[in-house]
Enzyme design. Structure first.
Site, PDB file in Angstrom:
ATOM      1  N   GLU A  94      40.966  45.570  29.940  1.00  0.00           N
ATOM      2  CA  GLU A  94      42.064  46.642  29.818  1.00  0.00           C
ATOM      3  C   GLU A  94      42.922  46.614  31.054  1.00  0.00           C
ATOM      4  O   GLU A  94      43.830  47.505  31.133  1.00  0.00           O
ATOM      5  CB  GLU A  94      41.215  47.994  29.682  1.00  0.00           C
ATOM      6  CG  GLU A  94      40.402  48.125  28.130  1.00  0.00           C
ATOM      7  CD  GLU A  94      39.613  49.235  28.220  1.00  0.00           C
ATOM      8  OE1 GLU A  94      39.129  49.866  29.124  1.00  0.00           O
ATOM      9  OE2 GLU A  94      39.500  49.667  27.068  1.00  0.00           O
ATOM     10  N   GLU A 125      21.224  34.516  28.364  1.00  0.00           N
ATOM     11  CA  GLU A 125      20.719  35.459  29.568  1.00  0.00           C
ATOM     12  C   GLU A 125      19.823  34.915  30.427  1.00  0.00           C
ATOM     13  O   GLU A 125      19.678  35.176  31.489  1.00  0.00           O
ATOM     14  CB  GLU A 125      20.300  37.099  29.012  1.00  0.00           C
ATOM     15  CG  GLU A 125      19.005  36.787  28.470  1.00  0.00           C
ATOM     16  CD  GLU A 125      18.787  38.567  28.450  1.00  0.00           C
ATOM     17  OE1 GLU A 125      17.647  38.724  29.072  1.00  0.00           O
ATOM     18  OE2 GLU A 125      19.454  39.509  27.592  1.00  0.00           O
TER      19      GLU A 125
END
Length: 311
Positions: A94, A125
């Site tokens: 963004e 992960e």
């Protein structure tokens, strides 16, 4: 290579984390009316801003460090797994339309690569080495900043990212939702937003995810304010890439200058739609090329450019 942790040891470790704690008083929540569940959940969410408020000095210190390095041409990199990684990528994605940053200036890494945004990548992960490889692809320098994000504060990918980035000389931030986390300990700036046990046991996309989103909003927004990407509370570096943003650009120039529609359209046309430049032509009484030059001389800070135009 994936770091393997013995299941019994990992279970014992999880039991010590507040984000994983079981809340016996909610054991019958599935029996409640929908409205009652939503009220309980809303009450839980209302506690998150207070937890963030308790860590504002640490957040502000991290932002100042990031902004100082970015002002020298550095990048901001988020790194996390699962929800944490997705939130980092969301915040990074963004920045170009909001602040007209280059896509490489603020980036997000997620364990398992871009595909992990929508599909879980098993085991990713758990790898510190994977984080190091992902960061090495960016060729980190001492002007860059890396923010490791992990609700537990123990995710190997996030901890590994911070450790590797620090070894490369980058500024490091560890954002977690548990106290005394390895992630915060590994970073230059540890930010621990302790939101407590989740409504659904261990579902850290809830309060922990909300806390992370709030902090990431602060990191990117306040950093961009410090870098001169705003004028007051106006997004003067917004990129007008669609009709809505073109209309917003016009409105921002109007709010900043008080000029009429025709003058604003002329200014935007003279500056190829660059809001900051258009404001400078109106308030500074200069032409488009002069506005561009003054802003370049002022490092992109509109207030400084206006002072130069007035002087």
């Amino acid at each position: 290579m994936t770091t393997s942790r013995h299941p019994h040891g990992l279970r014992a470790e999880l039991e010590t984390l507040t984000t994983e704690a079981f809340r016996s008083e909610l054991a019958e929540i599935d029996q409640l009316p929908t409205l009652e569940i939503t009220k309980i959940m809303n009450g839980e969410d209302a506690t998150v801003p207070g937890a963030v408020a308790a860590r504002l000095p640490q957040i502000a210190a991290a932002i100042d460090g990031i902004a100082e390095r970015m002002a020298r041409g550095g990048r901001l990199v988020y790194a996390g797994a699962g929800t944490a990684g997705r939130l980092g990528i969301l915040d990074a994605s963004e920045c170009p339309p909001t602040f007209n940053t280059d896509p490489s200036q603020v980036t997000g890494l997620i364990a398992g690569g871009p595909g992990a945004m929508v599909t879980s990548v098993e085991g990713a992960e758990d790898s510190r080495e994977l984080a190091a490889r992902d960061l090495d692809a960016l060729v980190l320098t001492d002007r860059d900043s890396v923010v490791g994000i992990s609700a537990s504060g123990r995710t190997p990918y996030a901890v590994g990212a911070v450790e590797h980035a620090r070894a490369c000389g980058a500024l490091t931030v560890g954002l977690s939702c548990n106290a005394d986390s390895p992630l915060a300990a590994a970073a230059d700036h540890g930010i621990e937003i302790v939101v407590g046990p989740e409504l659904l046991t261990g579902s850290t996309r809830l309060k922990a995810g909300t806390a992370q989103k709030l902090v990431l909003n602060m990191i990117s927004t306040v950093t961009m304010i410090r870098l001169g990407k705003t004028y007051g509370n106006l997004m003067v570096d917004v990129r007008a890439s669609n009709d809505k943003l073109r209309a917003r650009s016009h409105r921002i120039v109007a709010l900043a200058t008080g000029a009429g529609d025709e003058e604003i359209e002329r200014a935007l046309a003279a500056t190829d739609g660059e809001v900051k430049n258009a404001i400078l032509t109106i308030l500074g009484g200069v032409d488009g090329p002069s506005a561009a030059r003054l802003l370049a001389e002022s490092g992109g800070y509109l207030r400084a450019a206006l002072e130069k135009a007035a002087g």
